[in-house]
Design an enzyme around this catalytic site. Structure first.
Site, short mmCIF file in Angstrom:
data_model
loop_
_atom_site.label_atom_id
_atom_site.label_comp_id
_atom_site.label_asym_id
_atom_site.label_seq_id
_atom_site.Cartn_x
_atom_site.Cartn_y
_atom_site.Cartn_z
N ASP A 1 0.82 -1.21 0.00
CA ASP A 1 0.00 0.00 0.00
C ASP A 1 0.86 1.26 0.00
O ASP A 1 2.07 1.21 0.25
CB ASP A 1 -0.94 0.02 1.20
CG ASP A 1 -0.19 0.03 2.54
OD1 ASP A 1 0.79 -0.73 2.67
OD2 ASP A 1 -0.58 0.79 3.43
N GLU B 1 0.07 -1.37 5.55
CA GLU B 1 1.10 -1.03 6.53
C GLU B 1 0.92 0.39 7.04
O GLU B 1 1.14 0.68 8.22
CB GLU B 1 2.49 -1.19 5.88
CG GLU B 1 3.66 -1.00 6.84
CD GLU B 1 4.18 0.42 6.92
OE1 GLU B 1 5.02 0.70 7.79
OE2 GLU B 1 3.74 1.28 6.11
#
Length: 485
Positions: A77, A144
Site C-alpha cells: 500500500d 502497513e
C-alpha cells in the site's frame, strides 16, 4: 529519459508497472490480484492469507539449495497525498512520474516509492532466472501505512524463512535493527449546531505551503504542523474576541505531519479588521520561528458566508485542547549509542469537521513500550478533560535490537566489501512491520534497508535514483552469502 530506461532497468520497469495500479491503504485489492497473477504466470508457488498478504516462493538457483531460506518483505500500500490543485482519484488512477536530475518524483502527489520500490525490487528478483540465491520467500503485506493491519493479521506459519530483510527503509547505507512502537489516539467532539448571534462576521483562515513529512522519521526536523499553527491563532482570537467556530479541517493521514488546512469562524463585525491585523503579526512571528525549515508558509484570510456554529463552550474546549496538546519530540533515547534518536513523540495528524462532530486523530510513538503507554494515556486524558469521546487502537510493538544478529554481520560485511565504506547500523523512530514479526516469529533474524527517499507521505516524496542501483547490487551480494541450513 523515461522511467523504463533507469538502472537497474528491471527494478524501474516493475516500479512503473506497480505505479499504474491504484493501491491506497485498505484498498489494495487490485495490487493483490496483480501479485497473484505475477507469481502464477511464472509457475512460482503463490499464496494469499486471510488478511490479504501475498507470498511468492522461488526455489534456489542451482548450487545454492543448501542455504537457509531468506525472506524479502515490503508493503504493497501507499500513502495517498496530493497538492490541493491536483485532480486525481487515488482509488482508480495511477501515479504519474517525472525525472528531475538524479531524483524520481510524482506530478503533484506522493510517489508511492514507499514502499513500491521495495515491491519492485522483489518482483525483479522473482522474474530473473540468472540471479544466484538460496530459497527465497517474497512477502507483500497490505495496509502497513494505516495500522500495520497486514502484519497484525498475518496467518500463523505464513512465512517459513529464518532471516528477513525488510525493504521499507529510506536511507541507503543505513541499516535499521530496531524501531519504535506506536498507538493512534482518536477524539470525537459531538455537538448540535446553533445559529450565530446577529452582527457577527464570518471569515475563512487558510494555511498552505508547509513541508509536511513522516510523523516518525521527520518529527525531529522542526517542520511546522498545520493544525498546531491554526490552533495557535484560533486560541489568540478566542482570548481577544468573542469567537464562534464553524469548522476546522487539516491533515488527512494518521502518520503524516499536516501541511495545510482551513478554519471557518465568526467574530463580532467590529473586530474583523483586528483579526486581520493580528494575523499579519502572527504570520511574521511564525516566519521567523520556522525561517530555516519552512520557506513556503502562506496564510490567507477571506470573508465567508454565514454558517451554523458550534455551541460556545464546546468550541472553547476544543480550541483549548488543540492549543494544549503535546506535539513533536518529547524525549530522546537514553542509550548512549542511540542518544541522538527520538525516543518518544506525539503528532496531531488530522482534524475533520462534520455536521455534528469534529474528529481529531493523533499518533504516539516510542522505542520504550512503557513510555508509549504513558504518552498515549496523557493525550487520552487531555481529550477526556476537554469533553471528547476517546478511542485508541491496539499499540503495535517496538522491535528490539538483536546484538547477536548473523544477518546484520552479513549485511555490514558485504556492504564494506562492495563499496569500501562503513555503513550505519541504527534504530529508527518510526514503526516497521519488523516489530510485529518479532512477536509472531521470535526466531527471525531481521534487518531493514532500502534506497534513499525524501519527503515521504507528502507530495514532495522523491526517490534518489543512484541509490536504487547500490541497494540492488548489495542485495544480490547478500543473497549469495546467506548461511547454510
Amino acid at each position: 529519459m523515461n522511467i523504463n530506461e533507469l538502472k537497474p532497468q528491471s527494478v524501474f520497469e516493475h516500479f512503473a508497472l506497480i505505479n499504474k495500479i491504484p493501491r491506497p491503504s485498505k484498498h489494495e485489492e487490485k495490487m493483490i490480484e496483480f501479485l497473484k497473477e505475477f507469481g502464477q504466470k511464472r509457475n512460482l508457488e503463490t499464496k494469499v492469507d486471510s488478511t490479504g498478504n501475498v507470498l511468492i516462493r522461488k526455489k534456489a538457483f542451482p548450487g545454492y539449495e543448501h542455504l537457509k531460506t531468506l525472506i524479502l518483505q515490503s508493503h504493497m500500500d501507499m500513502v495517498c497525498e496530493k497538492l490541493v490543485d491536483v485532480d486525481i482519484d487515488f482509488l482508480n488512477d495511477g501515479i504519474s512520474t517525472l525525472i528531475e536530475g538524479d531524483w524520481l518524483k510524482a506530478k503533484g502527489t506522493t510517489l508511492g516509492a514507499d514502499d513500491g520500490i521495495g515491491c519492485a525490487i522483489e518482483l525483479a528478483i522473482l522474474s530473473d532466472e540468472n540471479i544466484e540465491h538460496g530459497p527465497i520467500e517474497c512477502v507483500f503485506t497490505r495496509d502497513e501505512e494505516t495500522g500495520l493491519t497486514g502484519a497484525y493479521g498475518m496467518d500463523k506459519d505464513f512465512m517459513k524463512g529464518e532471516m528477513l530483510i525488510n525493504l521499507d527503509s529510506e536511507d541507503e547505507g543505513q541499516f535499521f535493527i530496531s524501531c519504535a512502537g506506536g498507538v493512534t489516539t482518536t477524539a470525537r467532539y459531538k455537538f448540535s449546531r446553533l445559529e450565530v448571534e446577529k452582527d457577527f462576521f464570518f471569515l475563512k483562515l487558510s494555511l498552505k505551503g508547509l513541508h509536511g513529512g513522516h510523523s516518525g522519521d521527520d518529527i525531529n526536523k522542526k517542520f511546522a504542523n498545520a493544525i498546531k499553527l491554526l490552533a495557535r491563532f484560533m486560541y489568540l482570537v478566542q482570548e481577544r474576541y468573542s469567537l464562534r467556530l464553524s469548522s476546522f479541517n487539516s491533515g488527512r493521514m494518521h502518520n503524516a505531519i499536516p501541511r495545510d488546512g482551513e478554519v471557518v469562524f465568526a467574530v463580532p463585525s467590529c473586530y474583523k479588521e483586528n483579526v486581520s491585523a493580528d494575523l499579519n503579526v502572527f504570520f511574521s512571528q511564525v516566519e521567523e520561528e520556522f525561517h530555516i525549515t519552512e520557506d513556503g508558509i502562506k496564510f490567507s484570510l477571506e470573508s465567508w458566508k454565514n454558517e451554523k456554529v458550534l455551541p460556545l463552550e464546546e468550541s472553547k474546549k476544543f480550541i483549548l485542547a488543540l492549543q494544549a496538546i503535546a506535539n513533536g519530540p518529547l524525549a530522546m533515547c537514553q542509550d548512549k549509542a542511540l542518544e541522538w534518536m527520538v525516543e518518544t513523540s506525539s503528532n496531531i495528524a488530522s482534524v475533520v469537521t462534520k455536521e455534528d462532530e469534529i474528529r481529531v486523530v493523533t499518533s504516539q510513538r516510542s522505542n520504550v513500550m512503557s513510555n508509549l503507554e504513558n504518552m498515549g494515556n496523557t493525550i487520552k486524558a487531555l481529550f477526556i478533560l476537554s469533553g471528547a469521546e476517546v478511542s485508541q487502537d491496539s499499540a503495535y510493538p517496538a522491535w528490539k535490537m538483536n546484538p547477536k544478529s548473523t544477518l546484520t554481520d552479513i549485511v555490514v560485511q558485504t556492504y564494506k566489501k562492495l563499496f569500501k565504506q562503513e555503513p550505519k547500523v541504527i534504530g529508527i523512530h518510526a514503526g516497521l512491520e519488523c516489530g510485529l514479526f518479532s512477536e509472531k516469529y521470535p526466531h527471525l533474524d531481521m534487518v531493514s534497508m532500502g534506497p534513499t527517499l525524501k519527503g515521504v507521505h507528502s507530495p514532495d516524496e522523491r526517490l534518489y535514483i543512484p541509490s536504487v542501483k547500490k541497494v540492488w547490487d548489495h542485495l544480490l551480494e547478500i543473497m549469495k552469502n546467506i548461511p547454510k541450513k
